[in-house]
Design an enzyme around this catalytic site. Sequence first.
Site, short mmCIF file in Angstrom:
data_model
loop_
_atom_site.label_atom_id
_atom_site.label_comp_id
_atom_site.label_asym_id
_atom_site.label_seq_id
_atom_site.Cartn_x
_atom_site.Cartn_y
_atom_site.Cartn_z
N ASP A 30 -3.61 -49.88 42.18
CA ASP A 30 -3.26 -51.30 42.06
C ASP A 30 -1.97 -51.44 41.25
O ASP A 30 -1.78 -50.74 40.26
CB ASP A 30 -4.40 -52.05 41.36
CG ASP A 30 -4.32 -53.55 41.53
OD1 ASP A 30 -3.29 -54.13 41.13
OD2 ASP A 30 -5.28 -54.14 42.05
N ASN A 86 -14.82 -58.41 45.58
CA ASN A 86 -14.80 -59.86 45.46
C ASN A 86 -14.84 -60.48 46.85
O ASN A 86 -14.26 -59.92 47.79
CB ASN A 86 -13.54 -60.31 44.72
CG ASN A 86 -13.44 -59.70 43.33
OD1 ASN A 86 -14.42 -59.61 42.62
ND2 ASN A 86 -12.25 -59.28 42.96
N GLY A 92 -13.15 -64.52 43.36
CA GLY A 92 -12.01 -63.81 42.78
C GLY A 92 -11.19 -63.00 43.76
O GLY A 92 -10.33 -62.23 43.36
N GLN A 93 -11.43 -63.17 45.06
CA GLN A 93 -10.66 -62.43 46.06
C GLN A 93 -9.27 -63.04 46.17
O GLN A 93 -9.12 -64.22 46.45
CB GLN A 93 -11.36 -62.46 47.42
CG GLN A 93 -10.67 -61.61 48.46
CD GLN A 93 -11.44 -61.55 49.78
OE1 GLN A 93 -12.53 -62.10 49.91
NE2 GLN A 93 -10.86 -60.87 50.75
N SER A 94 -8.23 -62.23 45.94
CA SER A 94 -6.86 -62.74 45.96
C SER A 94 -6.08 -62.31 47.19
O SER A 94 -5.01 -62.87 47.46
CB SER A 94 -6.12 -62.30 44.69
OG SER A 94 -6.09 -60.90 44.61
N HIS A 99 -11.43 -55.29 50.29
CA HIS A 99 -11.03 -54.17 49.44
C HIS A 99 -12.05 -53.93 48.35
O HIS A 99 -12.68 -54.85 47.85
CB HIS A 99 -9.63 -54.35 48.85
CG HIS A 99 -9.41 -55.64 48.13
ND1 HIS A 99 -9.30 -56.87 48.76
CD2 HIS A 99 -9.24 -55.89 46.81
CE1 HIS A 99 -9.08 -57.81 47.86
NE2 HIS A 99 -9.05 -57.25 46.67
N HIS A 101 -12.49 -52.39 44.61
CA HIS A 101 -11.80 -52.00 43.40
C HIS A 101 -12.57 -50.86 42.75
O HIS A 101 -13.78 -50.98 42.53
CB HIS A 101 -11.75 -53.15 42.38
CG HIS A 101 -11.00 -54.34 42.81
ND1 HIS A 101 -9.71 -54.59 42.39
CD2 HIS A 101 -11.35 -55.38 43.61
CE1 HIS A 101 -9.30 -55.74 42.91
NE2 HIS A 101 -10.28 -56.24 43.66
#
Length: 113
Positions: A30, A86, A92-94, A99, A101
């Site tokens: 990241d 997320n 909280g998924q941006s 994906h 983490h």
Amino acid sequence: MADTVFGKIIRGEIPARIEHDDDSCLAFHDVAPQAPVHVLVIPKRPIRALADLGPGDAALVGHLVVVATQIAARLGLADGYRLVVNCGRDGGQSVDHLHVHLLGGRALGWPPG
């Protein structure tokens, strides 16, 4: 599904520090790490979120988790790590690309949110 930064990373249009690359997934560090180790494991097939998975995706999701655990071992996270997925804006998924983490390298607090 709209193209995302992850799609551009998969195609090599944006550089990334790659940890794993196979036919079905890609894992990379990241760019804004939340822990000393913060790797994202993504499917190469564009899936927006957990909520978009179907029964035929079980093997792919299992593969993402197995790859994450292999990376954790390779990166020396023997004292523990966390896998987070997320889902949706409130979760909280941006980035609108599924994906996982992989977070580790320090003690992680609880609750996370």
